[in-house]
Design a protein around this motif. Sequence first.
Motif, PDB file in Angstrom:
ATOM      1  N   ASP A  93     -13.388  -7.126   1.462  1.00 32.00           N
ATOM      2  CA  ASP A  93     -13.720  -6.027   0.939  1.00 32.00           C
ATOM      3  C   ASP A  93     -13.365  -4.868   1.683  1.00 32.00           C
ATOM      4  OD1 ASP A  93     -15.279  -4.144  -0.947  1.00 32.00           O
ATOM      5  OD2 ASP A  93     -17.132  -4.245   0.360  1.00 32.00           O
ATOM      6  N   ASP A 112      -8.609   6.778   1.795  1.00 38.58           N
ATOM      7  CA  ASP A 112      -9.302   5.677   1.278  1.00 38.58           C
ATOM      8  C   ASP A 112     -10.161   5.226   2.506  1.00 38.58           C
ATOM      9  OD1 ASP A 112      -9.809   3.081   0.594  1.00 38.58           O
ATOM     10  OD2 ASP A 112      -8.084   2.388  -0.224  1.00 38.58           O
ATOM     11  N   ARG A 150      -6.568  -3.901  -0.142  1.00 35.82           N
ATOM     12  CA  ARG A 150      -6.056  -3.430  -1.446  1.00 35.82           C
ATOM     13  C   ARG A 150      -4.824  -4.192  -1.692  1.00 35.82           C
ATOM     14  NH1 ARG A 150     -10.671  -1.386  -1.184  1.00 35.82           N
ATOM     15  NH2 ARG A 150     -11.157   0.757  -0.891  1.00 35.82           N
ATOM     16  N   PHE A 154      -2.382  -3.559  -4.467  1.00 35.45           N
ATOM     17  CA  PHE A 154      -2.203  -2.513  -5.619  1.00 35.45           C
ATOM     18  C   PHE A 154      -1.136  -2.956  -6.755  1.00 35.45           C
ATOM     19  CE2 PHE A 154      -3.619   0.243  -2.232  1.00 35.45           C
ATOM     20  CZ  PHE A 154      -4.590   0.927  -2.714  1.00 35.45           C
ATOM     21  N   ARG A 200      -8.982  -9.778  -6.081  1.00 38.89           N
ATOM     22  CA  ARG A 200      -7.786  -9.650  -5.949  1.00 38.89           C
ATOM     23  C   ARG A 200      -7.499  -9.553  -4.387  1.00 38.89           C
ATOM     24  NH1 ARG A 200      -3.684  -5.359  -8.539  1.00 38.89           N
ATOM     25  NH2 ARG A 200      -4.167  -6.702 -10.547  1.00 38.89           N
ATOM     26  N   ALA A 201      -8.218  -8.941  -3.897  1.00 34.33           N
ATOM     27  CA  ALA A 201      -7.610  -9.029  -2.188  1.00 34.33           C
ATOM     28  C   ALA A 201      -8.103 -10.308  -1.496  1.00 34.33           C
ATOM     29  CB  ALA A 201      -8.622  -7.867  -1.443  1.00 34.33           C
ATOM     30  N   GLU A 214      -9.263  -8.102  -9.833  1.00 39.53           N
ATOM     31  CA  GLU A 214      -9.404  -6.933  -9.560  1.00 39.53           C
ATOM     32  C   GLU A 214     -10.054  -6.752  -8.292  1.00 39.53           C
ATOM     33  OE1 GLU A 214     -11.291  -5.124 -12.687  1.00 39.53           O
ATOM     34  OE2 GLU A 214      -9.550  -5.331 -14.194  1.00 39.53           O
ATOM     35  N   GLY A 215      -9.867  -5.389  -7.550  1.00 36.02           N
ATOM     36  CA  GLY A 215     -10.794  -5.246  -6.618  1.00 36.02           C
ATOM     37  C   GLY A 215     -10.986  -6.274  -5.513  1.00 36.02           C
ATOM     38  N   ALA A 216     -12.116  -6.263  -4.803  1.00 34.78           N
ATOM     39  CA  ALA A 216     -12.173  -7.189  -3.836  1.00 34.78           C
ATOM     40  C   ALA A 216     -12.034  -8.778  -4.032  1.00 34.78           C
ATOM     41  CB  ALA A 216     -13.746  -7.191  -3.056  1.00 34.78           C
ATOM     42  N   GLY A 228     -12.626   3.081   2.427  1.00 37.04           N
ATOM     43  CA  GLY A 228     -13.043   1.649   2.518  1.00 37.04           C
ATOM     44  C   GLY A 228     -11.722   0.964   3.094  1.00 37.04           C
ATOM     45  N   THR A 287       0.735  -1.234   0.092  1.00 36.82           N
ATOM     46  CA  THR A 287      -0.095   0.080   0.016  1.00 36.82           C
ATOM     47  C   THR A 287       0.962   1.432  -0.075  1.00 36.82           C
ATOM     48  OG1 THR A 287      -1.827  -1.131   1.353  1.00 36.82           O
ATOM     49  CG2 THR A 287      -1.860   1.253   1.303  1.00 36.82           C
TER      50      THR A 287
END
Length: 406
Positions: free
Chosen positions: A183, A120, A186, A188, A263-264, A259-261, A122, A55
């Motif tokens: 959710d 951020d 991150r 990146f 990927r997390a 991507e996004g959640a 979220g 991050t």
Amino acid sequence: MTPLELFFDLVFVYALTQVTALMADDLTGRGLLRGLLVLALLWWCWCCYAWLGNTVRADEGVVRVALFAVMAAMFVVAVTIPEAFDDLPGGLSGPVVFAACYLVVRVLHLVIYWHAARGDEGLRRQLLRAVLPMLGGALLLFSAALLPQQLADDPARVSTIRTALWVLALAVDYGGIMAIGADGWRIFSAAHWTERHGLIIIVALGESLVAIGVGVTHLPISWPIIVASVLAITVTAALWWAYFDVVAIAAEQVLHRAEGAARAALGRDSYTYLHLPMVVGIILLALGFKKVLSYVGDGSAHDLTDPLHGLGLYALYGGVVLYLLGHLGFRLRNMGSVNWPRAVTVVLLVALVPLADRLPALAALAVLAVVCVGMVAAEVRLFGEDRRALRDASLAAHGAGPEPGR
């Protein structure tokens, strides 16, 4: 990956050697369980900072200074590992110092992460949710360290309660992070993420090499030591191959496409959770190496014909089995398929344990080496074309061209 992250990992190199020594000094079921609990706690600390490092740049601004403070606290945690459960006479309370420094490491992680998550909302909401399992786990560790003095006249009871509280602490921390969902987290950079975890696999494999040397430090060199060392290096090389030849490359591509959640969640499941059995397996293997080298090198305590019985043998074979089980789960989560050569190898190694229990320690290690090399050879033979295509595509993506000789 930044140079500071590499520097940061040196603390974990030392911590892993401490875990191996802790289990080797108390090669019982209790000692093995305690070593694995400490290892799980160290892994959780490392994972926290792997997420943070994806991050924010670890070597810039206030984060750099904060990470130096974390390293100091983490080093004290590593130094205190021999006293994490049982306080040694004199000095400060080992279990309390261990728990306090662990709490410092975790709190600093959340503080730095909060600072890095400016703007951020979220991610900041997720960090607030993560506070509860962290504090719950830390409270249980302190409870274990501060058991009532009136129990001191019953050491066995203290030991059992303290170990149970550790199990509960880790269950709260690991389970709590899974429960709050992905959710808001991150990842990146998929490349940084996979490189970071690949490095910790190398760190763990390095500990297995250290264990080979430590096992014979005070013994005169001999042919059995040379043969055992070569066999141990062979096993370690096969495990390295199993991860880095194809798996690490394919997993990075899968993570990059997510991507996004999603990927997390993939990063959490495949790396934070499923890399743990791989690291545990390598450390158990290191313990097995250490015992084998002591058997074949110390003629005053053992003959070359002596089998490696009990937990030493289970660590040797079980370490590889656990490592491969982690790989099977890793592939299943990433690609939805099973690597059958590795599944067959797991079954074969389990079946071979009774035979290895009757063989001389050196022969048991030789059998393990043959099976590991056979697994690698089978995979190269079965998946040769796909392997070449994947590796060439990876090299091309990184600006290198196909591998030499193609």
